[in-house]
Design an enzyme around this catalytic site. Structure first.
Site, short mmCIF file in Angstrom:
data_model
loop_
_atom_site.label_atom_id
_atom_site.label_comp_id
_atom_site.label_asym_id
_atom_site.label_seq_id
_atom_site.Cartn_x
_atom_site.Cartn_y
_atom_site.Cartn_z
N ALA A 74 1.15 -0.97 -0.01
CA ALA A 74 -0.06 -0.09 0.14
C ALA A 74 0.83 1.12 0.12
O ALA A 74 2.11 1.47 1.08
CB ALA A 74 -0.99 0.22 1.11
N SER A 117 11.86 1.23 -3.91
CA SER A 117 11.92 1.87 -5.75
C SER A 117 13.14 2.23 -5.35
O SER A 117 13.36 2.91 -4.57
CB SER A 117 10.74 3.08 -5.58
OG SER A 117 10.70 3.70 -6.89
N TYR A 141 8.67 11.77 -3.80
CA TYR A 141 7.55 9.74 -3.22
C TYR A 141 9.02 9.63 -3.07
O TYR A 141 9.11 8.55 -2.40
CB TYR A 141 7.77 9.38 -4.69
CG TYR A 141 7.53 8.10 -5.27
CD1 TYR A 141 6.47 7.52 -4.27
CD2 TYR A 141 8.21 7.58 -5.78
CE1 TYR A 141 6.39 5.81 -4.78
CE2 TYR A 141 7.84 5.90 -5.91
CZ TYR A 141 7.37 5.44 -5.45
OH TYR A 141 7.10 3.90 -5.52
N ASN A 170 11.25 -0.71 -12.72
CA ASN A 170 10.02 -0.82 -13.74
C ASN A 170 9.96 -1.45 -14.21
O ASN A 170 9.34 -2.43 -14.97
CB ASN A 170 9.91 0.75 -14.77
CG ASN A 170 10.85 1.50 -14.77
OD1 ASN A 170 12.30 1.78 -14.18
ND2 ASN A 170 10.09 2.79 -14.83
N VAL A 184 4.82 3.38 -17.89
CA VAL A 184 5.22 3.73 -19.36
C VAL A 184 4.51 2.26 -20.34
O VAL A 184 3.80 2.42 -21.35
CB VAL A 184 6.26 3.37 -20.16
CG1 VAL A 184 7.37 1.98 -19.98
CG2 VAL A 184 6.39 4.37 -21.18
N ARG A 208 15.17 2.17 -19.56
CA ARG A 208 14.76 1.89 -18.40
C ARG A 208 15.16 0.57 -18.15
O ARG A 208 15.32 -0.53 -18.72
CB ARG A 208 13.31 1.73 -18.17
CG ARG A 208 13.06 3.57 -17.79
CD ARG A 208 13.85 4.81 -16.61
NE ARG A 208 13.21 5.84 -16.80
CZ ARG A 208 14.15 7.16 -16.78
NH1 ARG A 208 15.09 5.93 -17.70
NH2 ARG A 208 13.65 8.01 -17.59
N ARG A 265 11.35 15.60 -20.41
CA ARG A 265 10.30 16.55 -19.78
C ARG A 265 11.54 16.91 -18.67
O ARG A 265 12.27 15.65 -18.66
CB ARG A 265 9.39 15.42 -18.93
CG ARG A 265 8.14 15.34 -19.43
CD ARG A 265 7.60 14.13 -19.36
NE ARG A 265 7.80 12.59 -19.53
CZ ARG A 265 6.99 11.85 -18.52
NH1 ARG A 265 5.35 12.20 -18.57
NH2 ARG A 265 8.20 10.49 -18.14
#
Length: 311
Positions: A74, A117, A141, A170, A184, A208, A265
């Site tokens: 979670a 992560s 994050y 990923n 993605v 990635r 970006r």
């Protein structure tokens, strides 16, 4: 063995629940259904609707179910949400983890498997990124996921609540939302389903480390059995450019249109691949799916591929 899966109705969580059942465990799920869906879960699974930010509800669930271990999935997983609402990101990822650890301490849970992560590393200083790489997260994050790791370490040292931290690369696969960290592939699927050309930001040469969700679920189970106090990357150890990814995608979905390229970006990391040798050794785990095999399995399971067309 009873195992509580927080966020178990979500993308990675539901695959983990399936893997637990197949391996003979007795899983239960806690999920607030903000992203997860009840229909993701096998019939008859013990389910508690609740939020990890609610310490009282979380405590009652742990007291009632009496798990020996918790797989803690979670989380608030969207980088952009963390930038716009760092308070919410903190409340879920840090506060929710503290609430869980308190419940585990109070009711005698032996072990927590924590989903972290690659975002904790920030912009890589070298590749592949191993667990000794400096931790310089670039978003709230990444900061919140890293901070929770410290709480796990402290609760093990002070209260004896064991843990394994798994830093995912990923992740992709069936049931993934088109938003959020590492989505993605899901974004490509969503755009093609809508009859729109996927957008690749920059020249498409950014890389990635794409890992299939079934491999991640297998790593979660491996961490129940081994690796006490371990922090390990969960990845394939292979870099794939976004342009290469879409070429593979179009090979499986010939009706998919050519991608549209847009300016890069700001803040996007150019290259990222994780070193997974520690997990290979300490968890006796390794990724079973190559990217082409994972994509093929994903489409078969999503039932969205019909005679080579997205439906």
């Amino acid at each position: 063995m009873r195992v509580l899966v927080t966020g178990g109705a979500g993308f990675i969580g539901s695959h983990t629940v399936e893997a637990l059942l197949a391996a003979g465990y007795q899983p239960a799920v806690l999920d607030n259904l903000s992203r997860g869906r009840r229909e993701n879960l096998p019939a008859g699974i013990e389910f508690y609707q609740g939020d990890v930010r609610d310490a009282q509800t979380l405590g009652r669930v742990v007291e009632q179910f009496q798990p020996r271990a918790v797989i803690h999935l979670a989380a608030q997983v969207d980088v952009q949400t963390s930038l716009g609402r760092p308070d919410e990101d903190m409340a879920v990822n840090i506060g929710g983890t503290i609430n869980l650890l308190e419940a585990c301490r109070q009711y005698g849970v032996d072990k927590v498997v924590y989903a972290s992560s690659a975002a904790v590393y920030g912009d890589p200083q070298y590749l592949p990124v191993d667990e000794r790489h400096p931790l310089r997260p670039l978003s709230p994050y990444g900061i919140s996921k890293h901070t929770a790791e410290h709480y796990l370490e402290a609760y093990r040292a002070v209260y004896g609540v064991n843990y394994v931290v798994l830093r995912y690369a990923n992740v992709y696969g069936p049931r993934q939302d088109a938003t959020g960290e590492g989505g993605v592939v899901a974004i490509f699927v969503d755009r093609v389903r809508r009859g729109q050309a996927p957008v690749i930001f920059g020249d498409g040469e950014q890389t990635r480390d794409f890992i299939y969700v079934r491999d991640v679920a297998a790593a979660n189970l491996a961490a129940l059995r081994r690796g006490d106090g371990l922090v390990a990357n969960i990845s394939t150890g292979r870099a794939t450019s976004v342009s290469q990814l879409y070429q593979l995608f179009r090979g499986l979905v010939p009706a998919a249109p050519p991608a549209r390229y847009a300016p890069p970006r700001p803040g996007d990391i150019q290259h990222s691949v994780l070193d997974c040798r520690l997990a290979n050794k300490e968890l006796a785990w390794q990724a079973a799916y190559s990217l082409p095999a994972g994509l093929q399995d994903m489409f078969m399971n999503m039932k969205q591929l019909n005679a080579g067309k997205m439906t």
